[in-house]
Design a protein around this motif. Structure first.
Motif, PDB file in Angstrom:
ATOM      1  N   TYR A 269       0.813  -1.215   0.000  1.00  0.00           N
ATOM      2  CA  TYR A 269       0.000   0.000   0.000  1.00  0.00           C
ATOM      3  C   TYR A 269       0.849   1.268   0.000  1.00  0.00           C
ATOM      4  O   TYR A 269       0.438   2.299  -0.547  1.00  0.00           O
ATOM      5  N   LYS A 270       2.032   1.195   0.569  1.00  0.00           N
ATOM      6  CA  LYS A 270       2.936   2.343   0.483  1.00  0.00           C
ATOM      7  C   LYS A 270       3.352   2.569  -0.965  1.00  0.00           C
ATOM      8  O   LYS A 270       3.389   3.715  -1.452  1.00  0.00           O
ATOM      9  N   HIS A 281       0.158   7.232   2.449  1.00  0.00           N
ATOM     10  CA  HIS A 281      -0.153   5.943   3.075  1.00  0.00           C
ATOM     11  C   HIS A 281      -0.395   6.179   4.561  1.00  0.00           C
ATOM     12  O   HIS A 281       0.444   6.745   5.256  1.00  0.00           O
TER      13      HIS A 281
END
Length: 313
Positions: A269-270, A281
């Motif tokens: 997700y980063k 994020h």
């Protein structure tokens, strides 16, 4: 066209005929789709539910956002109180249907999408297809193709205990899941709570039906659909194990997978957030995947408002 009669066979509770939360049906390409709109102004915030979930599951966030701008919750065809269709469906079909629905409901672009899990994939696919219609996205742990290659492999003994846990849960699923949904929707209005609990208790396996083509089709559609438009983006990672997962997962298996899986999630997700110029994020220590919007509603609302403020600025 708004249809004020709820005569579909999939409506098991006729008392919903006079319930305003279930009245707003729009005829889209020969199918009736439920959409609820609240508030005014733009850009409109549109919620895209996770697999097996429905628009009214996000009613708490919907009410909060409607105090600031137009907020929209809806049920995809084949789910909730929209007309039933065969599942799964392609992302192209789902996003095209959503576009037609928003147009018919008189909700102009651009939109700020809030996509949860599978809904996060649909939000990204919409952004690929119609980049000029997207003002930004808040993604709550969207499904991601990198899980296929980056998730750790686990020992057979844990997989066996996991199979036993799943079997035990499904033998008592009605009682188990009803209690879970009663807790999740305890603060929802009376007119919504019981229909939601009854719906989810009856249709739990719809979650699997909606994402059955995830690995075989949906990921490919997103991968080959081009880059995301360079719009503001906030991606959430939830670090807790939610009650839904705990019901169908053995404790030994949870102990084995939690730390490495959370590490993978944060990395995925980063990277997704970093794929656009204004991407961020955010980590939620006290939220689970299926219940992010219930465990941490204030944080989700803040993220939406942050992107709305950036849009205004």
């Amino acid at each position: 066209m708004v249809m004020k009669n709820n005569t579909n066979a999939y409506r098991s509770n006729q008392s919903l005929n006079s319930n305003p939360y279930f009245e707003n049906l729009y005829n889209i390409d020969g199918r009736r789709l439920l959409l609820n709109k609240a508030g005014s102004g733009g850009p409109a915030v549109v919620f895209l539910p996770a697999a097996g979930m429905v628009g009214l599951d996000y009613l708490n966030i919907h009410h909060s956002i409607s105090e600031h701008t137009t907020s929209v919750i809806y049920d995809r065809a084949g789910t909730g109180w929209s007309e039933q269709v065969k599942l799964p469906r392609s992302a192209q079909e789902v996003t095209g249907e959503l576009r037609h629905l928003l147009n018919h409901a008189g909700i102009p672009a651009p939109y700020l999408f809030v996509g949860h899990s599978l809904g996060g994939l649909y939000a990204q696919r919409y952004a690929q297809c119609f980049p000029n219609e997207v003002a930004g996205m808040v993604l709550l742990e969207p499904v991601h193709e990198d899980y296929l290659t980056r998730t750790p492999k686990f020992k057979k003994r844990y997989l066996f205990s996991q199979s036993v846990a799943v079997l035990r849960t499904f033998l008592t699923y009605k009682r188990s899941f009803r209690g879970l949904y009663e807790h999740m929707f305890s603060k929802w209005p009376d007119a919504v709570r019981e229909p939601l609990i009854e719906y989810h208790t009856r249709t739990f396996l719809k979650m699997n039906a909606e994402k059955k083509n995830l690995n075989t089709q949906l990921y490919r559609e997103l991968r080959t659909g081009g880059d995301l438009p360079d719009v503001p983006l906030i991606v959430f990672t939830a670090m807790e194990t939610d009650a839904m997962t705990s019901l169908v997962t053995s404790q030994s298996f949870l102990h084995e997978i939690t730390e490495p899986f959370n590490h993978v999630k944060k990395t995925i997700y980063k990277n997704l957030a970093n794929s656009v110029s204004y991407g961020e994020h955010r980590i939620l220590e006290n939220a689970g995947h299926a219940s992010i919007h219930i465990d941490c509603p204030d944080e989700v609302v803040k993220a939406i408002l942050d992107l709305l403020d950036k849009r205004v600025a």
